[in-house]
Design an enzyme around this catalytic site. Structure first.
Site, PDB file in Angstrom:
ATOM      1  N   GLU A 108       0.828  -1.205   0.000  1.00 31.61           N
ATOM      2  CA  GLU A 108       0.000   0.000   0.000  1.00 31.61           C
ATOM      3  C   GLU A 108       0.857   1.248   0.000  1.00 31.61           C
ATOM      4  O   GLU A 108       2.083   1.162   0.106  1.00 31.61           O
ATOM      5  CB  GLU A 108      -0.932  -0.027   1.224  1.00 31.61           C
ATOM      6  CG  GLU A 108      -0.172  -0.077   2.520  1.00 31.61           C
ATOM      7  CD  GLU A 108      -0.961  -0.698   3.668  1.00 31.61           C
ATOM      8  OE1 GLU A 108      -1.764  -1.622   3.403  1.00 31.61           O
ATOM      9  OE2 GLU A 108      -0.762  -0.267   4.798  1.00 31.61           O
ATOM     10  N   ASP A 155       2.579  10.437   3.735  1.00 27.50           N
ATOM     11  CA  ASP A 155       3.456  11.305   4.508  1.00 27.50           C
ATOM     12  C   ASP A 155       2.588  12.298   5.273  1.00 27.50           C
ATOM     13  O   ASP A 155       2.340  13.405   4.825  1.00 27.50           O
ATOM     14  CB  ASP A 155       4.375  12.034   3.510  1.00 27.50           C
ATOM     15  CG  ASP A 155       5.462  12.796   4.209  1.00 27.50           C
ATOM     16  OD1 ASP A 155       5.670  12.568   5.418  1.00 27.50           O
ATOM     17  OD2 ASP A 155       6.109  13.620   3.540  1.00 27.50           O
ATOM     18  N   CYS A 174      34.566  34.245  21.719  1.00 24.53           N
ATOM     19  CA  CYS A 174      33.851  34.634  20.500  1.00 24.53           C
ATOM     20  C   CYS A 174      32.346  34.753  20.786  1.00 24.53           C
ATOM     21  O   CYS A 174      31.736  33.817  21.292  1.00 24.53           O
ATOM     22  CB  CYS A 174      34.091  33.587  19.414  1.00 24.53           C
ATOM     23  SG  CYS A 174      33.040  33.798  17.971  1.00 24.53           S
TER      24      CYS A 174
HETATM   25  S1  IVH Z   1       2.091   0.623   9.129  1.00 24.41           S
HETATM   26  C1  IVH Z   1       3.229  -1.514  12.700  1.00 24.41           C
HETATM   27  N1  IVH Z   1       1.306   1.587   6.811  1.00 24.41           N
HETATM   28  O1  IVH Z   1       4.740   5.636   8.575  1.00 24.41           O
HETATM   29  C2  IVH Z   1       3.504  -0.686  11.511  1.00 24.41           C
HETATM   30  N2  IVH Z   1       2.434   3.027   8.323  1.00 24.41           N
HETATM   31  O2  IVH Z   1       7.499   5.222   9.209  1.00 24.41           O
HETATM   32  C3  IVH Z   1       3.048   0.695  11.660  1.00 24.41           C
HETATM   33  N3  IVH Z   1       2.665   5.324   7.542  1.00 24.41           N
HETATM   34  O3  IVH Z   1       4.231   5.836  11.991  1.00 24.41           O
HETATM   35  C4  IVH Z   1       2.838   1.465  10.475  1.00 24.41           C
HETATM   36  N4  IVH Z   1       1.646   5.051   5.605  1.00 24.41           N
HETATM   37  O4  IVH Z   1       2.345   6.670  10.594  1.00 24.41           O
HETATM   38  C5  IVH Z   1       1.926   1.839   7.982  1.00 24.41           C
HETATM   39  N5  IVH Z   1       0.526   2.337   4.789  1.00 24.41           N
HETATM   40  C6  IVH Z   1       1.138   2.579   5.924  1.00 24.41           C
HETATM   41  C7  IVH Z   1       1.647   3.857   6.243  1.00 24.41           C
HETATM   42  C8  IVH Z   1       2.290   4.040   7.455  1.00 24.41           C
HETATM   43  C9  IVH Z   1       2.260   5.912   6.415  1.00 24.41           C
HETATM   44  C10 IVH Z   1       3.399   5.975   8.633  1.00 24.41           C
HETATM   45  C11 IVH Z   1       2.925   5.582  10.004  1.00 24.41           C
HETATM   46  C12 IVH Z   1       4.169   5.201  10.760  1.00 24.41           C
HETATM   47  C13 IVH Z   1       5.258   5.676   9.875  1.00 24.41           C
HETATM   48  C14 IVH Z   1       6.468   4.765   9.989  1.00 24.41           C
END
Ligand code: IVH
Length: 781
Positions: free
Chosen positions: A120, A124, A431
């Site tokens: 998926e 951001d 400085c």
């Molecule tokens: S799963 C247990 N799926 O990315 C796994 N996170 O870098 C938890 N995020 O804090 C996240 N799109 O807020 C997941 N399709 C997606 C996502 C996603 C954005 C964010 C999420 C997480 C961060 C991690």
């Protein structure tokens, strides 16, 4: 009198208004809570004395009524902490096809059958946990540190595509997702912001975060936020789907938005193809997407594969490559760091890269400037990857100007610049720019953490000549503060109280605050644990640092140089004179019990730094030249501890070393060289015992800790320190928990600890506990 009061009222109102604006609108508080409260209470006070002034409406002044009369002027408490029922994790990243393949191969090891993946979009935005109890939205919180976030329920309820009620949902359901703003909505919002002279957001994510974290839900409601679900945590229920992609479908049916396109497949090439397609589609997507996520689809397989520290092992974010843009260099300027390092920075014509406006790029050091041959007027390619600081990739077209010349004098103090290889340094400890940086660092969160004394106040104190060095802060008097613009009686009292509190500190915090080069949080803790006192650290021979975990020779040299600078010693004395105190260890800690093997292994590989005139006493600059692994083992087998080895005569050493008389002589010699004798005496004074054969019974064995709230050190460091002493860190409080270490804003875990009568430790209690050599914890204050 009335004129004075009127002026003061105007000034206060203006300051409060602008603080409100910064807080509510910009999501960028300019005052601490206490400073804000004291301004408001002062305004109340003066208005009470001059009721005729309470409703004046000077044209200067934006608001119709005094902020004491409006809701905006009475700031609600910040968001309450919310302890997530299950932690909100982050994701490991893969930056290339190769890294993605590594992930797939690791997953294959967990299953006999081919693994099914759900792929998926990686949105951001801002992570949100929406908690449904009995089908009703009962809580919504930001991610925070993963364990505790901010309770933003009333704001989240204004997001139109977040359902408030669910039919036939499990009794407890957490829906995790991303709050985002579309590019279009973002552009419209910024247009509106600029018309109303309000803050312009740098990118849609900041706009979403700022909007979600408004204290006034009315403002959030007016912002076009959207929620996209990407995960669920549901209690076991036979009716609930057993795979991730099916769970997202289930949510969709119940009114949640789920970002598309998605893919469910066993074919890893199909996943990589999906990544390529989404990357190509990226610019056409309505919101910002920085990669795709691959997740093992089946929940039971996910459970089997499990988690590594903060991230699931069963999922990975396959990021898109960095974004590039062209712009030109308007100037190359020098930034003076608090340690005196001069960094060239390119000022760029502002350009949007990956949704963020970039106007500066660090050029790091002279080598980089030369290598990239960046000159004023050049057209350059700028790259930004994720949250990484923007950098200049290369010059695309020369502007034809002359090569940039490094400055000969420091732009702040105009003293001659010293060149050390590729680095330029200002070595003038007086400085102004260095001092300013050092002051800001000194009060910062990981250092002395003096709340309410931030950059703005320090600038004023500095400019007014009231504070030059950190120790001057502690000598401030109320009358000094009152000479500053906009500091009234109450705020002055608060500031002085915060400074007073800052006097009670810990050795690691002090070490950070002093600004010793390369001594950050982790190093400060290790140094404090090892040396126990500032005096010992100051007197430490360079070789002693070789025994401290993770302290390299450069850091060691930096520490030594720091303590040879008389201005630094003077400042430490001043700090002590004005009453700054920190507990020190005067009896040996658990660090001090080590094996003879550890001693010899460290000594063997240590390049010596002994004085020239004694250098002839050793070979090849190695104190134990010729002693290999085998010889070391033999010595350890023969001699019980360091004193036995150090006093052994050549004959005994020769026998131990299987007749190698030459080596025996060298080992003997080592123990007679004054330089090393001093090192041994020093370590001995610290209580080091080199002869430990068994693992000592660790002081925190059997003790269980739970961490909560905001701690001054990263949780990973705290956890490591506890584990090193045999303790265990768990996620939730139960009757079996020994201690709850509670930082600021501790939430529900504190209540649980009280319920189970678990001892609650402040960070200071915790430091004391770790430093007590007794088996039993000390009585806690
Ligand atoms: S799963 C247990 N799926 O990315 C796994 N996170 O870098 C938890 N995020 O804090 C996240 N799109 O807020 C997941 N399709 C997606 C996502 C996603 C954005 C964010 C999420 C997480 C961060 C991690």
């Amino acid at each position: 009198m009335t004129t004075d009061a009127k002026q003061r009222i105007m000034a206060l109102r203006q300051r409060i208004e602008s603080a409100n604006h910064e807080y509510y609108e910009n999501d960028a508080p300019s005052l601490t809570d206490s400073a804000y409260d004291s301004l408001v209470s002062e305004l109340h006070e003066i208005e009470a004395m001059h009721p005729e002034l309470a409703t004046i409406n000077p044209p200067l002044f934006a608001s119709v009524n005094s902020p004491t009369q409006t809701v905006g002027g009475k700031r609600a408490a910040r968001f309450a902490p919310y302890s997530h029922p299950t932690p909100m994790r982050s994701l490991a990243n893969a930056f290339s096809h190769e890294e993605a393949h590594h992930f797939f191969s690791r997953m294959m090891e967990w299953s006999d059958a081919r693994v099914t993946y759900a792929a998926e979009l990686k949105l951001d935005g801002v992570a949100l946990n929406a908690v449904y109890v009995g089908g009703t939205l009962k809580a919504a919180a930001t991610r925070g540190d993963g364990e505790t976030g901010e309770d933003v329920l009333s704001n989240a309820k204004t997001i139109t595509n977040l359902p408030h009620f669910l039919d036939d949902a499990p009794a407890h359901l957490q829906v995790r997702g991303e709050v985002v703003m579309t590019y279009d909505d973002f552009a419209t919002l910024n247009m509106h912001q600029s018309k109303t002279d309000s803050k312009i957001f740098a990118n849609p994510r900041n706009a979403a975060a700022g909007s979600l974290r408004q204290l006034d839900s009315g403002i959030t409601a007016a912002r076009p936020l959207r929620f996209y679900a990407h995960g669920v945590v549901a209690e076991n229920s036979p009716l609930f789907p057993t795979a991730h992609s099916a769970a997202l479908d289930w949510l969709k049916v119940r009114g949640f938005s789920v970002a598309e396109p998605r893919l469910r497949t066993k074919d890893v090439d199909g996943l990589l193809n999906y990544h390529e397609k989404v990357q190509a589609l990226r610019a056409k997507l309505p919101f910002s997407v920085d990669g795709v996520v691959y997740k093992v689809d089946d929940f039971s397989l996910q459970k089997k594969i499990g988690y590594v520290s903060r991230a699931p092992r069963f999922a990975v974010a396959h990021k898109f490559s960095a974004e590039l843009a062209l712009t030109h260099v308007q100037a190359i300027e020098i930034q003076v760091g608090r340690s005196g390092v001069l960094t060239p920075v390119a000022r760029l014509a502002p350009v949007t890269v990956g949704g963020v406006v970039v106007a500066n790029a660090t050029l790091h050091n002279m080598d980089i400037v030369r290598e990239k041959n960046v000159r004023v007027g050049d057209t350059v390619e700028v790259r930004r990857a994720g949250d990484v600081i923007p950098e200049i990739v290369c010059v695309k077209k020369s502007g034809g100007t002359a090569a940039w010349q490094p400055p000969l004098v420091c732009p702040s103090c105009e003293q001659a610049v010293h060149t050390n290889g590729k680095f330029l340094r200002c070595v003038n400890v007086a400085c102004p720019e260095r001092r300013r940086g050092q002051l800001i660092h000194f009060v910062s969160r990981n250092a002395l953490d003096i709340e309410g004394v931030g950059g703005v106040l320090l600038e004023k104190l500095f400019a007014a000549g009231l504070v030059q060095m950190p120790s001057d802060l502690f000598a401030l008097e109320k009358k000094d503060l009152l000479t500053l613009e906009l500091i009234a009686e109450q705020s002055a009292t608060n500031i002085l109280a915060a400074i007073e509190r800052g006097k009670q500190t810990t050795l690691p915090r002090l070490l950070i605050a002093l600004g010793i080069p390369a001594v950050g949080e982790a190093a400060a803790v290790r140094l404090a644990d090892f040396f126990g006192s500032l005096q010992a650290l100051r007197r430490a021979p360079l070789e002693a640092f070789a025994f401290v975990t993770d302290i390299g020779t450069e850091t060691a040299a930096g520490i030594r140089d720091f303590f040879t600078e008389s201005a630094n010693i003077e400042e430490i004395k001043q700090l002590q004179a004005v009453g700054v105190v920190w507990p020190e260890r005067n009896s040996p800690g658990s660090e001090q019990k080590r094996t003879l093997m550890a001693f010899l292994t460290t000594m063997r590989s240590l390049k010596t730094v002994m004085p020239e005139n004694t250098l002839h006493l050793i070979d090849n600059n190695l104190p134990l030249h010729g002693l290999g692994k085998n010889g070391t083992k033999k010595l350890v087998q023969t001699f019980a501890d360091l004193p036995a080895l150090a006093t052994a005569d050549e004959a005994a050493l020769t026998i131990a070393l299987d007749g190698n008389a030459a080596l025996a002589q060298r080992v003997r010699m080592f123990f007679t060289v004054p330089h090393y004798r001093q090192l041994l005496d020093f370590l001995n004074d610290l209580g080091f015992v080199w002869g430990h054969k068994e693992t000592p019974k660790l002081r925190l064995s059997g003790k269980t800790f739970v961490l909560t709230g905001t701690l001054s050190q990263p949780r990973s460091v705290v956890k490591q320190r506890i584990e090193k002493l045999g303790g265990v860190v768990t996620g939730s409080v139960s009757a079996r928990t020994t201690y709850l270490l509670a930082g600021d804003n501790a939430g529900s875990k504190r209540a649980a600890a009280e319920k189970f009568q678990v001892t609650i430790l402040t960070e200071t209690d915790f430091e004391q506990l770790l430093w007590t050599t007794d088996e039993e914890p000390p009585t806690l204050l």
